[in-house]
Structure formats: structure tokens, C-alpha cells
Design an enzyme around this catalytic site. Structure first.
Site, PDB file in Angstrom:
ATOM      1  CG  ASN A  41      -2.077  -1.010   1.034  1.00 41.17           C
ATOM      2  OD1 ASN A  41      -2.392  -1.425  -0.071  1.00 41.17           O
ATOM      3  ND2 ASN A  41      -2.671  -1.427   2.143  1.00 41.17           N
ATOM      4  CB  CYS A 135     -10.878  -6.722  -2.409  1.00 41.27           C
ATOM      5  SG  CYS A 135      -9.390  -7.719  -2.541  1.00 41.27           S
ATOM      6  NE  ARG A 140     -11.927  -0.368  -1.879  1.00 46.28           N
ATOM      7  CZ  ARG A 140     -10.895  -1.203  -1.849  1.00 46.28           C
ATOM      8  NH1 ARG A 140      -9.981  -1.088  -0.930  1.00 46.28           N
ATOM      9  NH2 ARG A 140     -10.791  -2.157  -2.752  1.00 46.28           N
ATOM     10  CG  ASP A 323      -6.379  -3.704   4.678  1.00 51.06           C
ATOM     11  OD1 ASP A 323      -7.545  -3.787   4.264  1.00 51.06           O
ATOM     12  OD2 ASP A 323      -5.476  -3.120   4.043  1.00 51.06           O
ATOM     13  NE  ARG A 416      -5.533  -7.487  -5.798  1.00 54.19           N
ATOM     14  CZ  ARG A 416      -6.367  -6.805  -5.018  1.00 54.19           C
ATOM     15  NH1 ARG A 416      -7.493  -7.345  -4.637  1.00 54.19           N
ATOM     16  NH2 ARG A 416      -6.068  -5.599  -4.623  1.00 54.19           N
TER      17      ARG A 416
END
Length: 449
Positions: A41, A135, A140, A323, A416
Site C-alpha cells: 500500500n 477487492c 470506496r 485490513d 495480490r
């Protein structure tokens, strides 16, 4: 200036046909040490930011995962020179960008592609990027991104599935984010880096990867202060220069292995981490009865008894990360008593629960955002399907603790975001293999007994 799409011949891996299933025999405590990779990220926006200078940039400690490959291929299509100079090191040169439209199929699959909006808008005052994917864990929205770009003087529209932004000039502005958003904070920060004058962004996201992007930009000559706090101040500069930069460790990968120790009653040391970034995870592990030892760049988690029940609410950093919500839920489903997990970031993040119930969990999701968990003594193996990245990692952890064999399908989601996930787990004593067919699964069962 005309921008014509032209694919560069770069030495990058494409997704291709990859094996899609994990075969797992549960019951082994995870024991040993595991090296944590760089933060995905942080890497995705830093790659976009690297294209903001015409000089060469070297980026180290990148994780070798699928999302990174998609982002690097997207950059190469725009004309950015991208070259792997090692498994975890990439050279980027943005001096010959000839296409400001990013709309490849791959980019629709990852959230990070939208960082090219802020990067190209800042550098070229023009960008067109496909609406992002990633995902399916809930809405979002990009409204805070667009609000920030408009405040800097850009015209922004959404047409034909593309976010289109352009400006004659970008000028510093005072921007208040209506909602704490990591993506919007980073995107607006990148655009403001090359705007005229001072930009102040209030109600910013404070996540470690926001700080890492700011640190990277500052190493390229930007003038950004306050990253990691509620208010970021950016004094625009005329241009950025090259740099050599190493990405921070991945706190979510680290937290995943920490909870894997808790769920399997193991003893795991995660290495190459920044303990400060993991304080909320560490606090919950202590709360549920684990032993946690911290050193400068590693954390050891020891679990000798079943976890205790607790309550969790996901929050922006420094709160408990969304997460990490699936991973702690997997632990709490084995706890004595009733636990409650509340998801306050994304409204569709409990899709994995249905699969966990197949393994014997007793969880009821109410209102889409609250899981009421009645602890059970054990999980049992089953055939399960991964719904998303973090939910998938959590299901693998559950399978490692389960009695018997589990087949985990659709593991491309896990790949991923986790480098060598099954190999690292094998290094901790897990019985897990990548397989392609039912026949391979049967061979695995015969082999491990």
C-alpha cells in the site's frame, strides 16, 4: 502535445495462468521466524510519485506481488521506463511519458491505479484514469479526491468509466477532507507537490504509508510537512529530482503472521517490521491472552492457550486496521465466550464469514457491519473459496488451525498482496501447497498423511 498510446517493451512479469488453490492440512502450530516484505500500500502510490520527475528513481524493498506487476505495467504503457533490477528493486524514469490515459484491464482490478491521477495532474496538469477496482469489500468513493483536485484549480469529470482531470495551473489551497481517506490524502498531496504556493490539507489520513509517500516525495525535493498528523502542509516546488528510496515494511503482512501465531497456538517472530506501526494489533493480541515481545525491528508472538473474547472496532490509523479485521475474527471465533467485531470503514467486509462458518465457526453478521461471534473449540477442514485479499489470508490461517484437510480456491486474491505466502508458512511448519487439480490435492493428502 499529442499523447498516443504505445506499449513499451519492458521486462515485467504478466499475471498469466497461475495455480489457483491451496491444499492445507491443519493442526500444526506455526513456529519460527518470518521476514516481512515491503508495504504494497506504500509501493503503489510511490511508483506513481516516481513518475513525477524526469530523473531516474530507484525504489527498494518492493514486495513481489501481483498488484505491483499490474501497476508497473500500467506505468510502462504511459511511457514511463520501468526496469526490475532485482526481485525487490525497481528503476523508474518518467522522462518520456507520451500517454496520459490509463485505462488497461489490469488497472480496473487494483485500487492503486488511481494514484496516477494525482501524479500526472501535478506534473502535466492533465490525467485520465479508469475508475479503480480492487477487492469487492464495499464502496470506496472518489469524491474526496475530486474535491481536492478541484480546490487546486482542476476541472474534473467522470466520463466513459474514466476520471478526467485537467488544469491550466494548479494553485495551493486550504482543503478540509470531509472524511478521513488514505487515497484522497495521498492523491491530493501528490498533485499539490507541483502546484504553485502553499496547500494545507486538514483531517488527513495518518497511516504509515501516507507518511512513506510524503517521505519519498521529500527525498525527491518536495516540501511536505505534517504527514502522520491531522494537517499536512505542502509548499509547491517547480520540479522533482531522482532519488534512491526503500519502502517501509508491510504492517498488514506482519499483523497477519502475528494472528497466525495466535490462531495456531504458535510461536512466531516477525522480522523487518516497525513495531510502532503495529501497536493496535499488539494491544489486541495482549488483550486476547497472547505473549508479545518487541525489539527494534521484530515482534515475537507466543500463544499457549485458546484466545479470550473481546470487542473490536476498525478505525483509521492509529486505530485497529480494517485490513486486519478478518484475521482477528478468525482468532476470536476460537475464543471462549462471545466477541463483537464492528467494521466502521467498509460495509461489505464480512464476505469471508460464510466460508468460515463452513469450517465450524459460529458467527452472525448483523446490519452488514457487526459480527457477533460465539467461540467454538475448533475448526474443521472444508472446501472454501477466497472472496477477497484479506479475507482470503484469514481463511488460510483458519485452515492451518483446522482439524483435517482444507482446499482453498481462488487464491489469486491472496497472491495480490502477500509475497510467497504459502512458502513463508511452510517455513513456519505449515503443511500447505499450491495445487492445480483435484488429483494434485489427493497426492498432497497421501504425502502428508
Amino acid at each position: 502535445m499529442a499523447f498516443v498510446e504505445k506499449r513499451q517493451d519492458v521486462n515485467l512479469r504478466t499475471e498469466g495462468n497461475q495455480m489457483e488453490q491451496y491444499a492445507i492440512k491443519g493442526g500444526n502450530p506455526l513456529v519460527g521466524e518470518v521476514e516481512i516484505a515491503g508495504a504494497k500500500n506504500a509501493a503503489l502510490p510511490i511508483f506513481a510519485a516516481a513518475a513525477m520527475t524526469d530523473e531516474t528513481v530507484y525504489i527498494d524493498n518492493i514486495p513481489d506481488v501481483r498488484d505491483i506487476d499490474v501497476m508497473l505495467n500500467a506505468l510502462s504503457v504511459t511511457g514511463v521506463m520501468v526496469k526490475r533490477v532485482g526481485r525487490h528493486r525497481v528503476m523508474v524514469n518518467g522522462g518520456n511519458v507520451h500517454n496520459l490515459t490509463v485505462d488497461s484491464e489490469g488497472c480496473k482490478k487494483i485500487r492503486g491505479s488511481y494514484y496516477l491521477l494525482g501524479a500526472f495532474l501535478g506534473k502535466y496538469k492533465c490525467a485520465e484514469v479508469v475508475l479503480p477496482g480492487g477487492c469487492d469489500i464495499g464502496s470506496r468513493a472518489v469524491d474526496q479526491h475530486l474535491k481536492g483536485f478541484r480546490a487546486l484549480g482542476a476541472e474534473v469529470v467522470i466520463e466513459h468509466g474514466l476520471i478526467k482531470a485537467r488544469a491550466e495551473h494548479l494553485r495551493g489551497s486550504h482543503i478540509y477532507m470531509d472524511k478521513v481517506s488514505v487515497g484522497a490524502t495521498i492523491n491530493v498531496m501528490m498533485a499539490a507537490t507541483l502546484a504553485e504556493g502553499m496547500t494545507i490539507i486538514e483531517n488527513c489520513a495518518k497511516e504509515p504509508h501516507v507518511v512513506d509517500v510524503a517521505s519519498f516525495l521529500n527525498s525527491c525535493g518536495a516540501n511536505i510537512k505534517g504527514a502522520g498528523t491531522d494537517v499536512i502542509r505542502i509548499r509547491g516546488v517547480a520540479r522533482l529530482h531522482g532519488t534512491d528510496y526503500a519502502i517501509i515494511p508491510d504492517q498488514i503482512e506482519a499483523g497477519t503472521f502475528m494472528f497466525a501465531a495466535a490462531v495456531t497456538k504458535g510461536d512466531v517472530t516477525v522480522k523487518n517490521v516497525i513495531p510502532k506501526h503495529l501497536e493496535s494489533v499488539t494491544a489486541k493480541l495482549l488483550e486476547i491472552g497472547c505473549e508479545v515481545e518487541e525489539a527494534d525491528d521484530c515482534i515475537r508472538v507466543v500463544a499457549t492457550k485458546p484466545p479470550m473474547h473481546t470487542q473490536v472496532r476498525t478505525l483509521p490509523y492509529p486505530g485497529f486496521p480494517t485490513d486486519m479485521q478478518p484475521q482477528i475474527t478468525v482468532a476470536l471465533a476460537l475464543a471462549r465466550g462471545t466477541s463483537i467485531v464492528t467494521e466502521s470503514i467498509f460495509e461489505n467486509r464480512f464476505k469471508y464469514v460464510e466460508e468460515l462458518v463452513r469450517m465450524g465457526a459460529d458467527i452472525k453478521v448483523e446490519g452488514g457491519d457487526t459480527a457477533i461471534i460465539s467461540g467454538v473449540p475448533r475448526y474443521t477442514g472444508a472446501s472454501i473459496t477466497v472472496p477477497d485479499l484479506r479475507g482470503g489470508a484469514a481463511l488460510v490461517i483458519a485452515a492451518l488451525a483446522a482439524e483435517g484437510f482444507t482446499m482453498v480456491d481462488n487464491v489469486k486474491y491472496v497472491e495480490r498482496g502477500y509475497e510467497d505466502f504459502h512458502i513463508k508458512l511452510q517455513g513456519l511448519g505449515a503443511q500447505i501447497e499450491l495445487v492445480e487439480t483435484e488429483k494434485d490435492f489427493q497426492k498432497f493428502k497421501l504425502k502428508v498423511g
